[in-house]
Design a protein around this motif. Structure first.
Motif, PDB file in Angstrom:
ATOM      1  N   SER A 124       0.749  -1.418   0.064  1.00 36.65           N
ATOM      2  CA  SER A 124       0.027   0.031  -0.141  1.00 36.65           C
ATOM      3  C   SER A 124       0.699   1.324  -0.182  1.00 36.65           C
ATOM      4  O   SER A 124       0.586   2.528  -0.741  1.00 36.65           O
ATOM      5  CB  SER A 124      -0.874   0.003   1.209  1.00 36.65           C
ATOM      6  OG  SER A 124      -0.230   0.058   2.328  1.00 36.65           O
ATOM      7  N   ARG A 125       2.209   1.189   0.625  1.00 33.18           N
ATOM      8  CA  ARG A 125       2.882   2.382   0.708  1.00 33.18           C
ATOM      9  C   ARG A 125       3.555   2.605  -0.748  1.00 33.18           C
ATOM     10  O   ARG A 125       3.961   3.645  -1.171  1.00 33.18           O
ATOM     11  CB  ARG A 125       4.007   2.094   1.779  1.00 33.18           C
ATOM     12  CG  ARG A 125       3.399   2.266   3.170  1.00 33.18           C
ATOM     13  CD  ARG A 125       4.447   2.215   4.173  1.00 33.18           C
ATOM     14  NE  ARG A 125       3.801   2.163   5.464  1.00 33.18           N
ATOM     15  CZ  ARG A 125       3.409   3.189   6.212  1.00 33.18           C
ATOM     16  NH1 ARG A 125       3.639   4.389   5.704  1.00 33.18           N
ATOM     17  NH2 ARG A 125       2.788   3.008   7.376  1.00 33.18           N
ATOM     18  N   ILE A 126       3.841   1.556  -1.422  1.00 35.09           N
ATOM     19  CA  ILE A 126       4.354   1.646  -2.668  1.00 35.09           C
ATOM     20  C   ILE A 126       3.387   2.025  -3.793  1.00 35.09           C
ATOM     21  O   ILE A 126       3.878   2.831  -4.619  1.00 35.09           O
ATOM     22  CB  ILE A 126       4.872   0.154  -3.339  1.00 35.09           C
ATOM     23  CG1 ILE A 126       6.189  -0.263  -2.458  1.00 35.09           C
ATOM     24  CG2 ILE A 126       5.301   0.393  -4.684  1.00 35.09           C
ATOM     25  CD1 ILE A 126       6.660  -1.574  -2.786  1.00 35.09           C
ATOM     26  N   ILE A 127       2.093   1.708  -3.692  1.00 38.86           N
ATOM     27  CA  ILE A 127       1.031   2.246  -4.257  1.00 38.86           C
ATOM     28  C   ILE A 127       1.009   3.719  -4.131  1.00 38.86           C
ATOM     29  O   ILE A 127       0.644   4.698  -5.037  1.00 38.86           O
ATOM     30  CB  ILE A 127      -0.252   1.585  -4.271  1.00 38.86           C
ATOM     31  CG1 ILE A 127      -0.005   0.170  -4.706  1.00 38.86           C
ATOM     32  CG2 ILE A 127      -1.455   2.330  -4.825  1.00 38.86           C
ATOM     33  CD1 ILE A 127      -1.131  -0.993  -4.349  1.00 38.86           C
ATOM     34  N   ALA A 128       0.924   3.873  -2.517  1.00 38.85           N
ATOM     35  CA  ALA A 128       0.641   5.618  -2.675  1.00 38.85           C
ATOM     36  C   ALA A 128       1.910   6.403  -3.047  1.00 38.85           C
ATOM     37  O   ALA A 128       1.731   7.432  -3.876  1.00 38.85           O
ATOM     38  CB  ALA A 128       0.675   5.643  -1.039  1.00 38.85           C
ATOM     39  N   CYS A 129       3.138   5.836  -3.194  1.00 38.46           N
ATOM     40  CA  CYS A 129       4.406   6.338  -3.770  1.00 38.46           C
ATOM     41  C   CYS A 129       4.147   6.578  -5.294  1.00 38.46           C
ATOM     42  O   CYS A 129       4.207   7.783  -5.791  1.00 38.46           O
ATOM     43  CB  CYS A 129       5.420   5.702  -3.551  1.00 38.46           C
ATOM     44  SG  CYS A 129       6.918   6.371  -4.174  1.00 38.46           S
ATOM     45  N   ALA A 130       3.534   5.587  -5.859  1.00 35.86           N
ATOM     46  CA  ALA A 130       3.241   5.652  -7.316  1.00 35.86           C
ATOM     47  C   ALA A 130       2.215   6.689  -7.673  1.00 35.86           C
ATOM     48  O   ALA A 130       2.297   7.478  -8.618  1.00 35.86           O
ATOM     49  CB  ALA A 130       2.869   4.239  -7.693  1.00 35.86           C
ATOM     50  N   LYS A 131       1.019   6.860  -6.974  1.00 32.15           N
ATOM     51  CA  LYS A 131       0.185   7.745  -7.134  1.00 32.15           C
ATOM     52  C   LYS A 131       0.530   9.178  -6.880  1.00 32.15           C
ATOM     53  O   LYS A 131       0.468  10.267  -7.667  1.00 32.15           O
ATOM     54  CB  LYS A 131      -0.969   7.437  -5.856  1.00 32.15           C
ATOM     55  CG  LYS A 131      -1.888   6.283  -6.346  1.00 32.15           C
ATOM     56  CD  LYS A 131      -2.960   6.138  -5.423  1.00 32.15           C
ATOM     57  CE  LYS A 131      -3.800   5.109  -5.856  1.00 32.15           C
ATOM     58  NZ  LYS A 131      -5.164   4.725  -4.766  1.00 32.15           N
ATOM     59  N   ASP A 132       1.495   9.285  -5.846  1.00 32.69           N
ATOM     60  CA  ASP A 132       2.271  10.853  -5.851  1.00 32.69           C
ATOM     61  C   ASP A 132       2.899  11.087  -7.139  1.00 32.69           C
ATOM     62  O   ASP A 132       3.007  12.300  -7.586  1.00 32.69           O
ATOM     63  CB  ASP A 132       2.956  10.653  -4.608  1.00 32.69           C
ATOM     64  CG  ASP A 132       2.594  10.922  -3.271  1.00 32.69           C
ATOM     65  OD1 ASP A 132       1.065  11.184  -3.325  1.00 32.69           O
ATOM     66  OD2 ASP A 132       3.088  10.880  -2.181  1.00 32.69           O
ATOM     67  N   LEU A 133       3.709   9.941  -7.518  1.00 32.74           N
ATOM     68  CA  LEU A 133       4.477  10.414  -8.742  1.00 32.74           C
ATOM     69  C   LEU A 133       3.818  10.558  -9.974  1.00 32.74           C
ATOM     70  O   LEU A 133       4.087  11.491 -10.831  1.00 32.74           O
ATOM     71  CB  LEU A 133       5.652   9.089  -8.971  1.00 32.74           C
ATOM     72  CG  LEU A 133       6.536   9.013  -8.098  1.00 32.74           C
ATOM     73  CD1 LEU A 133       7.290   7.585  -8.390  1.00 32.74           C
ATOM     74  CD2 LEU A 133       7.699  10.116  -8.366  1.00 32.74           C
ATOM     75  N   GLN A 134       2.817   9.678 -10.035  1.00 35.26           N
ATOM     76  CA  GLN A 134       1.589  10.016 -11.051  1.00 35.26           C
ATOM     77  C   GLN A 134       0.958  11.511 -10.853  1.00 35.26           C
ATOM     78  O   GLN A 134       0.949  12.230 -11.992  1.00 35.26           O
ATOM     79  CB  GLN A 134       0.716   9.017 -11.159  1.00 35.26           C
ATOM     80  CG  GLN A 134      -0.272   9.295 -12.292  1.00 35.26           C
ATOM     81  CD  GLN A 134      -1.185   8.154 -12.443  1.00 35.26           C
ATOM     82  OE1 GLN A 134      -1.614   7.497 -11.050  1.00 35.26           O
ATOM     83  NE2 GLN A 134      -1.860   7.704 -13.552  1.00 35.26           N
ATOM     84  N   LYS A 135       0.793  11.946  -9.865  1.00 37.30           N
ATOM     85  CA  LYS A 135       0.015  13.381  -9.905  1.00 37.30           C
ATOM     86  C   LYS A 135       1.187  14.278 -10.193  1.00 37.30           C
ATOM     87  O   LYS A 135       0.987  15.352 -10.740  1.00 37.30           O
ATOM     88  CB  LYS A 135      -0.144  13.653  -8.478  1.00 37.30           C
ATOM     89  CG  LYS A 135      -1.510  12.778  -7.803  1.00 37.30           C
ATOM     90  CD  LYS A 135      -1.684  13.213  -6.418  1.00 37.30           C
ATOM     91  CE  LYS A 135      -3.191  12.539  -5.980  1.00 37.30           C
ATOM     92  NZ  LYS A 135      -3.115  12.266  -4.349  1.00 37.30           N
ATOM     93  N   LYS A 136       2.577  14.258  -9.547  1.00 31.23           N
ATOM     94  CA  LYS A 136       3.554  15.368 -10.128  1.00 31.23           C
ATOM     95  C   LYS A 136       3.757  15.282 -11.558  1.00 31.23           C
ATOM     96  O   LYS A 136       4.188  16.283 -12.161  1.00 31.23           O
ATOM     97  CB  LYS A 136       4.889  14.870  -9.394  1.00 31.23           C
ATOM     98  CG  LYS A 136       5.036  15.127  -7.990  1.00 31.23           C
ATOM     99  CD  LYS A 136       6.344  14.764  -7.245  1.00 31.23           C
ATOM    100  CE  LYS A 136       6.165  14.907  -5.866  1.00 31.23           C
ATOM    101  NZ  LYS A 136       7.417  14.588  -5.327  1.00 31.23           N
ATOM    102  N   GLN A 137       3.664  14.061 -12.286  1.00 36.60           N
ATOM    103  CA  GLN A 137       3.939  14.044 -13.709  1.00 36.60           C
ATOM    104  C   GLN A 137       2.468  14.740 -14.530  1.00 36.60           C
ATOM    105  O   GLN A 137       2.738  15.125 -15.615  1.00 36.60           O
ATOM    106  CB  GLN A 137       4.168  12.621 -14.200  1.00 36.60           C
ATOM    107  CG  GLN A 137       5.301  12.136 -13.665  1.00 36.60           C
ATOM    108  CD  GLN A 137       5.686  10.832 -14.137  1.00 36.60           C
ATOM    109  OE1 GLN A 137       4.847  10.078 -14.811  1.00 36.60           O
ATOM    110  NE2 GLN A 137       6.696  10.104 -14.010  1.00 36.60           N
ATOM    111  N   SER A 138       1.561  14.917 -13.753  1.00 33.35           N
ATOM    112  CA  SER A 138       0.347  15.376 -14.485  1.00 33.35           C
ATOM    113  C   SER A 138       0.034  16.893 -14.418  1.00 33.35           C
ATOM    114  O   SER A 138       0.621  17.225 -13.611  1.00 33.35           O
ATOM    115  CB  SER A 138      -0.987  14.518 -14.398  1.00 33.35           C
ATOM    116  OG  SER A 138      -1.143  14.025 -13.014  1.00 33.35           O
TER     117      SER A 138
END
Length: 147
Positions: A133-147
């Motif tokens: 769940s922490r890896i998924i949260a990190c991936a979501k943060d990265l996705q937000k930064k890219q968009s």
């Protein structure tokens, strides 16, 4: 005597070597991990726990990858699945502790057309839920930064 010991190291020596290895790795890995995108998602887990969980994820991906290799050589792949199915099921049971997911892995490897299902990775995510769940949260943060 010269004080030189021969033979296998004692359990105490092995434990000390392991702790020394972790201490050396911690000095180098912890700052890198804390500065990485995953840094703010580390939570209460130690660096050692993260390294171990990520290593176990790598093993799960490798188990799943070997299972998909039967697609490479048509015909021979079916025989490979018969050989790999019990091996991968035992690995999933031993590494991730789930009899149910080990049985699913066994069936998935034996039945044609199901090799694409990453059963070992699912077993990892089941055992290491908090890390996943922490890896998924990190991936979501990265996705937000890219968009």
């Amino acid at each position: 005597t010269s004080g030189v010991k021969f033979g296998a190291p004692s359990l105490v020596e092995l434990a000390w070597r392991r702790e020394s290895m972790w201490a050396a790795a911690r000095e180098k890995v912890e700052p890198l991990l804390r500065k990485s995108p995953l840094g703010k998602h580390l939570g209460p887990h130690s660096v050692e726990e993260w390294v171990y969980a990520l290593l176990m994820l790598g093993v799960a991906v490798l188990i799943d990858f070997v299972g998909t290799l039967s697609y490479v050589v048509p015909g021979i792949g079916d025989l490979a699945d018969v050989i790999w199915a019990p091996i991968s099921a035992v690995l999933v049971k031993v590494l991730y502790g789930s009899t149910l997911l080990a049985a699913c892995n066994f069936v998935e490897e034996l039945l044609p057309g199901l090799d694409f299902i990453p059963t070992a990775t699912i077993a990892w995510a089941n055992k290491y839920r908090d890390f996943a769940s922490r890896i998924i949260a990190c991936a979501k943060d990265l996705q937000k930064k890219q968009s």
